[in-house]
Structure formats: C-alpha cells, structure tokens
Design a protein around this motif. Structure first.
Motif, PDB file in Angstrom:
ATOM      1  N   PHE A  82      64.601  22.267  70.189  1.00  0.00           N
ATOM      2  CA  PHE A  82      63.591  22.143  69.009  1.00  0.00           C
ATOM      3  C   PHE A  82      64.402  22.757  67.873  1.00  0.00           C
ATOM      4  O   PHE A  82      64.563  24.034  68.007  1.00  0.00           O
ATOM      5  CB  PHE A  82      62.071  22.548  69.373  1.00  0.00           C
ATOM      6  N   VAL A  83      64.185  22.285  66.690  1.00  0.00           N
ATOM      7  CA  VAL A  83      64.828  22.995  65.711  1.00  0.00           C
ATOM      8  C   VAL A  83      64.064  22.997  64.683  1.00  0.00           C
ATOM      9  O   VAL A  83      63.283  22.053  64.253  1.00  0.00           O
ATOM     10  CB  VAL A  83      66.427  22.367  65.147  1.00  0.00           C
ATOM     11  N   ILE A  84      63.918  24.298  63.908  1.00  0.00           N
ATOM     12  CA  ILE A  84      62.854  24.292  62.803  1.00  0.00           C
ATOM     13  C   ILE A  84      63.609  24.322  61.564  1.00  0.00           C
ATOM     14  O   ILE A  84      64.552  25.164  61.246  1.00  0.00           O
ATOM     15  CB  ILE A  84      61.951  25.865  62.860  1.00  0.00           C
ATOM     16  N   MET A  85      63.089  23.419  60.688  1.00  0.00           N
ATOM     17  CA  MET A  85      64.203  23.235  59.302  1.00  0.00           C
ATOM     18  C   MET A  85      63.219  22.477  58.283  1.00  0.00           C
ATOM     19  O   MET A  85      62.234  22.266  58.601  1.00  0.00           O
ATOM     20  CB  MET A  85      65.358  22.112  59.873  1.00  0.00           C
ATOM     21  N   ASN A  86      63.837  22.941  57.088  1.00  0.00           N
ATOM     22  CA  ASN A  86      63.167  22.635  55.954  1.00  0.00           C
ATOM     23  C   ASN A  86      63.643  21.061  55.644  1.00  0.00           C
ATOM     24  O   ASN A  86      64.642  20.957  55.440  1.00  0.00           O
ATOM     25  CB  ASN A  86      63.724  23.366  54.720  1.00  0.00           C
ATOM     26  N   ASN A  87      62.755  19.925  55.724  1.00  0.00           N
ATOM     27  CA  ASN A  87      63.009  18.669  55.659  1.00  0.00           C
ATOM     28  C   ASN A  87      62.501  18.354  54.373  1.00  0.00           C
ATOM     29  O   ASN A  87      61.456  18.284  54.010  1.00  0.00           O
ATOM     30  CB  ASN A  87      62.284  17.893  56.647  1.00  0.00           C
ATOM     31  N   ILE A  88      63.502  17.311  53.665  1.00  0.00           N
ATOM     32  CA  ILE A  88      62.808  16.524  52.512  1.00  0.00           C
ATOM     33  C   ILE A  88      61.751  15.555  52.784  1.00  0.00           C
ATOM     34  O   ILE A  88      62.224  14.646  53.357  1.00  0.00           O
ATOM     35  CB  ILE A  88      64.111  16.086  51.537  1.00  0.00           C
ATOM     36  N   LYS A  89      60.716  15.772  52.181  1.00  0.00           N
ATOM     37  CA  LYS A  89      59.505  14.531  52.592  1.00  0.00           C
ATOM     38  C   LYS A  89      59.471  13.631  51.451  1.00  0.00           C
ATOM     39  O   LYS A  89      59.608  12.304  51.611  1.00  0.00           O
ATOM     40  CB  LYS A  89      58.245  15.173  52.579  1.00  0.00           C
ATOM     41  N   SER A  90      59.900  13.889  50.079  1.00  0.00           N
ATOM     42  CA  SER A  90      59.609  12.848  48.757  1.00  0.00           C
ATOM     43  C   SER A  90      60.759  13.643  47.763  1.00  0.00           C
ATOM     44  O   SER A  90      60.944  14.981  47.838  1.00  0.00           O
ATOM     45  CB  SER A  90      58.384  12.684  48.465  1.00  0.00           C
ATOM     46  N   LEU A  91      61.239  12.732  46.817  1.00  0.00           N
ATOM     47  CA  LEU A  91      62.005  13.246  45.489  1.00  0.00           C
ATOM     48  C   LEU A  91      62.030  12.115  44.800  1.00  0.00           C
ATOM     49  O   LEU A  91      61.482  10.834  44.832  1.00  0.00           O
ATOM     50  CB  LEU A  91      63.357  13.481  46.279  1.00  0.00           C
ATOM     51  N   ASP A  92      62.425  12.355  43.392  1.00  0.00           N
ATOM     52  CA  ASP A  92      62.237  11.416  42.369  1.00  0.00           C
ATOM     53  C   ASP A  92      64.073  11.492  42.047  1.00  0.00           C
ATOM     54  O   ASP A  92      64.570  12.270  41.874  1.00  0.00           O
ATOM     55  CB  ASP A  92      61.753  12.173  41.202  1.00  0.00           C
ATOM     56  N   ILE A  93      64.674  10.227  42.280  1.00  0.00           N
ATOM     57  CA  ILE A  93      65.757   9.789  42.027  1.00  0.00           C
ATOM     58  C   ILE A  93      66.049   9.017  40.718  1.00  0.00           C
ATOM     59  O   ILE A  93      65.446   7.704  40.770  1.00  0.00           O
ATOM     60  CB  ILE A  93      66.727   9.259  43.127  1.00  0.00           C
ATOM     61  N   ASN A  94      66.572   9.413  39.583  1.00  0.00           N
ATOM     62  CA  ASN A  94      66.547   8.411  38.508  1.00  0.00           C
ATOM     63  C   ASN A  94      65.325   8.022  38.146  1.00  0.00           C
ATOM     64  O   ASN A  94      65.394   6.673  37.359  1.00  0.00           O
ATOM     65  CB  ASN A  94      67.799   7.670  38.461  1.00  0.00           C
ATOM     66  N   GLY A  95      64.215   8.708  38.250  1.00  0.00           N
ATOM     67  CA  GLY A  95      63.068   8.256  37.692  1.00  0.00           C
ATOM     68  C   GLY A  95      62.170   7.344  38.808  1.00  0.00           C
ATOM     69  O   GLY A  95      61.204   6.940  38.500  1.00  0.00           O
ATOM     70  N   HIS A  96      62.808   7.125  39.793  1.00  0.00           N
ATOM     71  CA  HIS A  96      62.111   6.340  41.018  1.00  0.00           C
ATOM     72  C   HIS A  96      61.852   7.590  41.936  1.00  0.00           C
ATOM     73  O   HIS A  96      62.515   8.052  42.869  1.00  0.00           O
ATOM     74  CB  HIS A  96      63.208   5.378  41.697  1.00  0.00           C
ATOM     75  N   LYS A  97      60.491   7.377  42.277  1.00  0.00           N
ATOM     76  CA  LYS A  97      59.709   8.148  43.314  1.00  0.00           C
ATOM     77  C   LYS A  97      60.161   7.702  44.752  1.00  0.00           C
ATOM     78  O   LYS A  97      59.708   6.535  45.034  1.00  0.00           O
ATOM     79  CB  LYS A  97      58.350   8.502  43.023  1.00  0.00           C
ATOM     80  N   LEU A  98      60.503   8.487  45.584  1.00  0.00           N
ATOM     81  CA  LEU A  98      61.010   7.927  47.029  1.00  0.00           C
ATOM     82  C   LEU A  98      60.249   8.807  48.044  1.00  0.00           C
ATOM     83  O   LEU A  98      60.332  10.102  47.940  1.00  0.00           O
ATOM     84  CB  LEU A  98      62.509   7.890  47.064  1.00  0.00           C
ATOM     85  N   ASP A  99      59.779   8.011  48.915  1.00  0.00           N
ATOM     86  CA  ASP A  99      59.211   8.613  50.100  1.00  0.00           C
ATOM     87  C   ASP A  99      60.334   8.841  51.088  1.00  0.00           C
ATOM     88  O   ASP A  99      60.994   7.924  51.524  1.00  0.00           O
ATOM     89  CB  ASP A  99      58.163   7.758  50.740  1.00  0.00           C
TER      90      ASP A  99
END
Length: 119
Positions: A82-99
């Motif tokens: 089991f690895v504890i890590m900082n994962n990306i949950k959402s982001l905005d790319i060129n004005g598009h919100k991505l889950d």
C-alpha cells in the motif's frame, strides 16, 4: 515534450522549473489505435502540486493546467504494498474542467482540448 512549472495563479508568467526528461510509450501498443501516448517523467515529482503546469508536445500542442486539486490517498500497488501518495482528483486544462478520479496514478488529457501552437 516540455514540462514547465509556474507559480500558481501567475498567468504562466513566473517560471519555476522546466524539464523535458520523459519516456514516451504507447506508440506500438493497443493505445495507439486511439492515438494515445503515455508520457512518464524520468524524474519523480514529490510533494503537493501547488503550482500551475504547461505541457508542450512536439512544439505543436500546448496544455495549460491550472486548478489542480489533489488528495492524499492510499493506493494498492505491485500486488501487496500500500502506497500513500498525493493523487490528482481534478484539474482545469485550457479552460476545460476535468475529473481525474478514474485515473489517480496518472493524468488523462484528451487530445482535442490541446491548443495548437504550430502546424
């Protein structure tokens, strides 16, 4: 590929770091039929992603990534650990919100939202 890190909310004017040390895969596998490539940094990026990112692919397509929301998660990896890590949950790319909840160990970026900077 060029990976640039900018001071958060600086409108991509305050460059912190630039890197182009990536491994590119997926060209000869089943992903190639979807025109997908996997870019893996050869240097580990550790810590909270408290910055904005610009990716430039082949001097032709640009992705400006902002509003990165991450969460510390425990991930099952390599069969037993089991690895504890900082994962990306959402982001905005060129004005598009991505889950990004379905790909916590990577970032899936649709090609069609790239900004063409050179043909």
């Amino acid at each position: 590929m060029i990976f640039e890190i900018y001071k958060k909310n600086s409108k991509f004017e305050k460059l912190i770091k630039r890197d182009s040390d990536f491994e590119i895969s997926g060209c000869d596998s089943s992903e190639s039929r979807f025109n997908q490539r996997i870019f893996t940094p050869n240097v580990a990026y550790i810590g909270e992603m408290n910055y904005d990112i610009k990716l430039i692919v082949d001097d032709s397509i640009e992705y400006k990534i902002t509003q990165i929301e991450s969460k510390i998660d425990t991930v099952y990896a390599r069969g037993h650990a089991f690895v504890i890590m900082n994962n990306i949950k959402s982001l905005d790319i060129n004005g598009h919100k991505l889950d990004n909840k379905n790909a916590p160990l990577s970032i899936e970026i649709p090609t069609k939202i790239g900004l063409v900077i050179k043909k």
